[in-house]
Each structure stands twice: as structure tokens, then as C-alpha cells.
Design an enzyme around this catalytic site. Sequence first.
Site, mmCIF file in Angstrom:
data_model
loop_
_atom_site.group_PDB
_atom_site.id
_atom_site.type_symbol
_atom_site.label_atom_id
_atom_site.label_comp_id
_atom_site.label_asym_id
_atom_site.label_seq_id
_atom_site.Cartn_x
_atom_site.Cartn_y
_atom_site.Cartn_z
ATOM 1 N N ALA A 215 25.865 36.937 41.478
ATOM 2 C CA ALA A 215 26.828 36.264 40.609
ATOM 3 C C ALA A 215 26.893 36.946 39.255
ATOM 4 O O ALA A 215 25.867 37.328 38.702
ATOM 5 C CB ALA A 215 26.435 34.811 40.417
ATOM 6 N N ASP B 137 40.685 41.141 35.989
ATOM 7 C CA ASP B 137 40.300 41.612 37.304
ATOM 8 C C ASP B 137 41.579 42.206 37.890
ATOM 9 O O ASP B 137 42.285 41.545 38.634
ATOM 10 C CB ASP B 137 39.810 40.421 38.134
ATOM 11 C CG ASP B 137 39.180 40.867 39.436
ATOM 12 O OD1 ASP B 137 39.069 42.086 39.658
ATOM 13 O OD2 ASP B 137 38.800 39.990 40.240
#
Lengths: 506, 506
Positions: free
Chosen positions: B195, B255
Site C-alpha cells: 500500500a 495517476d
Amino acid sequence: MQLKLEHFNIKIGQHKVLFNIADAKELGVNPGDRVRIRGHQSLSAIVDTTDDMVPPGTLGVFSEVYEHFEDWDKPVEVVPAFRSKSAGVIRKMLDKKPVVQEEIKMLVSDIVDENLSDVELSAFITASYIHGMTDDEVEWLTKAMIETGDTIEFDTHPIMDKHSIGGVPGNKISLLIVPIVAANGLLIPKTSSRAITGAGGTADLMEVLSPVEFSSQEVKEITEKVGGALVWGGATNIAPADDKLIRVEYPLSIDPYYQMLASIMAKKGAIGADNVVMDIPIGPGTKVHTIQEGQKLSRDLINLGHRLGMNVECAITYGASPIGRRVGPSLEVKEAMKVLESMEGPNSLIEKSAALAGILLEMGGAAPRDHGKELALETLRSGKALQKMKEIIEAQGGDPNIKSDDIQVGQYTADIYASTDGYVMEFDNKWLIEIARLAGAPNDKGAGVAIHKKRGEQVKKGDPILTIYAEKEFKLDNALTTAQRTNPIIVEGMLLRRIPGTYGLQ
Amino acid sequence: MQLKLEHFNIKIGQHKVLFNIADAKELGVNPGDRVRIRGHQSLSAIVDTTDDMVPPGTLGVFSEVYEHFEDWDKPVEVVPAFRSKSAGVIRKMLDKKPVVQEEIKMLVSDIVDENLSDVELSAFITASYIHGMTDDEVEWLTKAMIETGDTIEFDTHPIMDKHSIGGVPGNKISLLIVPIVAANGLLIPKTSSRAITGAGGTADLMEVLSPVEFSSQEVKEITEKVGGALVWGGATNIAPADDKLIRVEYPLSIDPYYQMLASIMAKKGAIGADNVVMDIPIGPGTKVHTIQEGQKLSRDLINLGHRLGMNVECAITYGASPIGRRVGPSLEVKEAMKVLESMEGPNSLIEKSAALAGILLEMGGAAPRDHGKELALETLRSGKALQKMKEIIEAQGGDPNIKSDDIQVGQYTADIYASTDGYVMEFDNKWLIEIARLAGAPNDKGAGVAIHKKRGEQVKKGDPILTIYAEKEFKLDNALTTAQRTNPIIVEGMLLRRIPGTYGLQ
């Protein structure tokens, strides 16, 4: 989290700290996040991580952060901090969402305070390069650039200023314009740049005659004393955001249009300029390639000036050939001083300087409309401009009695000869600048090139068309090799390149 | 120019050297330029300048450059180098000009070799975020990401793989899918991430049961031995460009879509995957917000798979609520192991895992069309999946006899209670993850949250709806404070916030 501090005695241009990766995980922060450090003072810093440079329990601190603390023996408390608000503004700009004036101001403050990482700065530059900016945003950016640096407030007005969009070799006109304007009773505190990719900025040139590094307060005093100044803007802390932006734009080889507008006008706004003339050279190798682009730039500069309460006039000028016949600091200063001393010198230099100085004389009320250039030429002829230049040199701590003949140029020289009979057709300005740079300009003041034949002039095979000057022999060799290879001056009828056939190569 | 070397014992993620500003001027280079250093080896580095950190005549060298030299006592020859070709490619991308495959390959090589500055990397990311990429460019980027890292070639095929687009808390399905698929004789070497902003990636979870850091050769051996692997991709050197890109994307909170496609598919391509199922959760807080976006992403992944010779199927899944009822590494592993041991566990977890595993079983030919899910459920029920999971745990060096009851969770706990009677209406996934992170996840394996009531379930005022687990008391306090403030689980009829009136405040 309590951490001991270890100082890395290096400046890296941003407020950065280095965590051992175990500490970063424990604190829940990743590279690029921000933390707040609570010690003597409290400040925020950008996180980087390492698995070997600092042990767990220790925070590596670069000099920008180190300077904020006094007591390094005590551990500090480090807590995760929210993402910087400027990062959020940049994110909006990536998505071309509207931003408000306060956001742009915060962003520029963070840029000046080195609170942004290279990643964030580059994203800002790239986004504004791609998306452009609205008129409002450019105005806010300009105002923020002014407000985050020094400003000068003169008691007397009007304040005159001049700016040349770059790209033309030998564009030494400020050395003539400033004394002409000041000699006619107008104030002209000219800040200028050093060359980054050129062969010499006005600041590099003036440095041949006097020091150029002054605080903005000193610039004010010099200007009030003698009417004009010719200093390096980089020493003044005027619009300091500009240098931080250039540091990012340079390696990307981009010059985002709206930031260029803001940078130019912020420097004018910061000195309280009332009247500004813009020199917009058009031609291959300059920043502006067509008359149409030049007209758009003019409109945008005039419009932005209007928003800032500044009167701007633009002059679209011929930029396909060098101004004058000398490129490189000492060579150019010698050429300009000769004009001041005796009006002897190339027409391109005298005409352009007088035309632009004339516009300023008209804008400032020193000459009636359409009589500015006449007054400028008269100021040169009468020796008043030379006298004013001497006062400026002296006020800046140079020798006012210097003569053009005293100025030394590089002792190593080499000539480039015409390879054929004909007329000079083209100048490759970029290669001309590159040759001057290879010869040592602008750092070696005596390095550069002298141009013997300009566009339209007739040459005979074997005539010297260019002389390269250098202070160091190996630099002369480098420049000469490149000059011979690149042919920066094209003579009509000249063979540009010979492509050998393939017979006998089987 | 001959320069002595001084080593700065710091890695800064790029090949950088530090000149005294006088040397840089003499050499004619500016910050962001490149130089070539000729010593034992020859390499290029990015220029930075300083006026005080190194004296004239000395070149400061960071560790990335230092590592290339052996003899540090000898001065080195430093010459200006041409701008990197990758910088030219990035410049083209800024202007949205077409690039060719070779250029993208060179760019990715430079990224992996740390030959680009943060400024350049960020400009590349920003430009591709804003302009997007063509299908060809994405294909080339993916191939370049594969080729610049390790690849695995299996002797047996087909190779199966699975990927979940992020954003859903508790999405522990790989812990069930991998053993189900492997138990049916198909090879599934699953690399996964830790993560970054989540409460636990599959690699963080699996680490509760066994080591997860293996070379790509070891991944191959484990997979060939037991049919499946659950490892951390970051240790394998598979598609290493991805980590370098994330290092820049993370601080920008972006992203870029086409880079996400390339990153996902490069990891699949590098292990030689033949059949891949994609889990695309839709909902607030996930990366994909609408069915339409999910369909576009599906088409693009399938298309890119086709170009790479890979068979891709996509499953658009429900992402508005957590998967299962546990969030955080040990809590999630406990929940998944319970399902493997006894089929006891939340429907959302069992159904979703079986559905996706079923698609893979069909794609790999282990089940006829429309019978994959049935086979997956049967594999769970029969204990074959548990048996296979034990083999994987053992092959990766863990204890195969571990039981769900053995898995320890955080000893510090606190409950959040329903403030009113009603039905659970909404989950705020982002805050749920944030609370788990504040409690210590994913670094503290035992930290996280247990969800007692999910969407549509009835609660009475005072019922516990959430339990927070932490390994450290102060982290529990932080998480609890935030949970009480943010109400991540909304009960119908609940007062969301009370805004006090102004009477009496005059």
C-alpha cells in the site's frame, strides 16, 4: 515521532529531510509527502526516504532546513503534515481548473521560499506551458512576482524602462539607450540579465565597465544621482521567482509564453516603471519567428501593462542578423563606446538604439511625437550620451575615463575566410552565438566574434568574413573547429555541403 | 576541465554532480545541463552549481555517480555533453508531437537508469497526463517497461494473472483467488504491491503469513513447485520503471491514465501471462467512478492485452463498500484464512473471489464456460484451496500450519457506536482507510478496523458499528479521534453535522 538530527551539509534548493524507511513507514509518510518539524522553530519539509543513509531514529536534514534551527543536539518532534496548498493549486492547473488570485500568490510565495519540490515546480511549468493562462492569471502571476521580491519607489516620475526579447546576437543597444534617455532628464533604472544561453547579456557587457551587482536600494540611489543605471537584476532581489522558474525551464528548453510575459513585466512593475519600450526582434533563431507572433506578443504586453498601470509601446525589429558587428562582452562594449565617443560604428546599432531611445523620449515627454529619434541622435552626436554614460560608470564604481581603445579583447584570434566569391546571404545566429560561447563568452569577457561582412555585402574568395577572439588557446581551437564545420555565414553560390558519391566504395 | 573529486555520501535518485559556480561558468554549463566525466569509466551526469559547497577546482559527486568510479584520488576530465536525447523526447511530448518506439524505449531506459532529473521526469508525467497517449505509444511504453526489467519465461503454459484497480478497502481477494486457481492445475505467479495510500496491499497482507520478497527467478521456482505465488513485485525487478514513475506521480496526486494501463500490463507481460482477469471496482473513493469509465478502461486493457498477445477479461465490480468486514493486514488475512478453512465469512468476499477465480478457471480451460465460479466455490469447500494456500505459504518460507485463530491483531481496541437507530446507508471508504492508517496500518500488521454493520443492515443507537485495532496506544487515540469526527459509516436519519446558531455569540 522523536528523531535525532543529522546535518547533510548540502543545499539542494528545497526544504527536504531524509527518513530511514522504517521511520517513514512507522510515521505513515512516503517520499514527496510533507512533515512538520517542531524544534526551536516549526517548519514543514518534503520527505525523502533511504534504507542506508540515516539509521532508524535519525532524520537527515539538508542545509535549507538546517538553517532554521539552532539547537541540533536535542531530538525534534516530527509529525505528518497536510499536503501543501500550493500542490493543490498545481493539481488544479494540471486539470485546467480555474484558480483564484490568492492561490497564485501562495504558489509564488512557496516558489520563492523554496517550499516546492522540483517535481511540483516542473509540473507547474509544464501545465502552464501546455494549457496557457488567462489574462487574469497572468496579471495575478505578475503581481505575485512583484510582491514576493524587492520593489523600488521613486519620488520623481516618470520612470522609464526598456526590454529586449532575446535571441539576436550583439544586441548591445541598452548601452546606448540608457545614457541617451538619462541625458534627457528622465530616470531609467535598467536591470538586466546575464546570458544563460547567449554570448552576453547586458549585465555581462556592463560588467566590462563597472560593477553591476547592487541591492535594489543602491539601484535607486544610483538612478536618483545620475538618472540611469545598468545593473544585474539577479543581485537585486527584484522578482526573485523568475530565477527559480528559469532553473526549471532551462533544462526543459521551454519558455512558457505567459510566464515570459509575467517575468518581463514583473521586473518593470517592481521598479515602478511608468513607460516601457519593448524591442521584439523577429527572425530565425530569435524567440519570435513571424510578424504575426510579434503582433500578438505586443498586444499581450500592452494589455498586461495596462492592467498594471504601465504604458507600454512595442517595436518589432529586424532580428535575422546581429546588431552591429561584434558579439561577446568586451567586443560589444568596445563597439558601443566607439559610437558614444564619435558616432563611429555600424548603422544597425546606431539606428536601432536611436529609434528605441526616441520612443522612450517621446513617451516620457522629452521630445514631441515623431521627434524622439532625432533627439536621440542629437544626444549621441553632442556627446551628452557619452558624458551620461561616464556618470553612470562612475556611480557604479567603474572608471569614467575608460575609452573604447582601452578595452582589451582576447589575444588569441583566428579568421574564417569566404570559400567562394559572392554576396553574404544568411546568418545563422544560433551558430554564431555558439561559436562565441565556445570561444569563452560570456565568462571570458574578451572572447567573441567580429563580423566583417554582413548580409548583402560582396565578398571575394579568401576574404576574412569572421574573426574569432578567445582568452584561452584551447577555447579558440574549439570555436574554430565548430565555425569551420557549421558555416554560420552563408555566401551566395557557396557549396553548403558536399555529399560524396558511392562509386569505388563497393 | 580537470577537477578533483569530492564525494557527497548521499543518494538523490539521479546522476548529479555539483560544480563551483566559477568552474561551471568557465566550462560554459548551467544547472540542468549535462557533462561527461572521463575517469576509469565515462559517464554523463546532471549539472548543479554552488557558490560555497565545493571550492573552485573541485567537483562534488553524489553517490549514484560515485559508485561508477574506483580511483577517487585522481582528478577527472569533465567536458560539456549534449542534452540527453530523452530530454528531446520529453520536449516533443510537451508539444504533443509524435514520437517513435525507439524514443520511448530510450526514455524508459533513462528513467530506470536514473539518468533523468526530477524536473524532466515530472515534465514527462505531466505532459502525458495532460495530452494522453496514442494506442501505439501506450504499447511501446508497456513493452519498454517490460524490456527494462526482469522477465520470467515459464516452460509450461498457460500463465494466469489477476489485477485489481485500487481504492476499495479490504479487497483481500487475491488471497483466495491465487490458491483456487493454482489448486486447479494452472500457474499463477501473482506479484502485487504494498500500500502507498491504502491500508494494506496484497503484499502487505501476505507478509503476515510468509516472506514476500523474492527475485524473479525465485518467483519462477516457487510457482513451478506449487502452482502459485503471492509476492511483492517491488523486490523482483519486474517493470522497475513503474516505481520511478510513482515516485513522481505520488506527490502530484496524479495517476496518468495511459501510464496506469502500461504499468499494469507491463507487470503481466513480464511474467509471460497468457490470461488475465481485471477487477475494476466502481464507486466513490475508487479510481473508477462510473460504469462508463469502467467500460472504457476495460476496452483499453483488452485492446492493449491484444497488442501484447495477452487474453484479458475485465470484471466491473461493486466498490462502494469494503470487501468483507476487515481492513488492515492481519485482520484481513484472518478473515481470508477463515474462508479457506471453513467457508465462514462475509458473502461479499466469498462471492467476489469465486466469481473472479471462476473467470480465470474458464480462461485457462480448467472449467467449461459459465462453470468457473461453481468450480471455484467447490475448490474452496473441498479444502483444496486451503491445502494449496498452505503449500504456497510453505514454498515462500512461512509456517503452513498457521490457522486463522493464530493470527494476532492489535491489542489496543476502541469501538465506534451508532448515534441513532436506523439503517446503514453509506460508507466513506476514504475515511475508513485513513482511520486504519492512523491506527498504524499497513506498517503495524495488527492495526486496522473491523466493520460490524454494512450497507442496508439495521442498527440500534449504541450498537458498535466499527472496532479500531492498533498496536500502539497513541495511534489508537489518533484513529479514534478522527473516526469520531468523520463518521465514516452513515446511519439513515443520523445528524451529519450540527451547525450552532449565532444567538448569544455577539
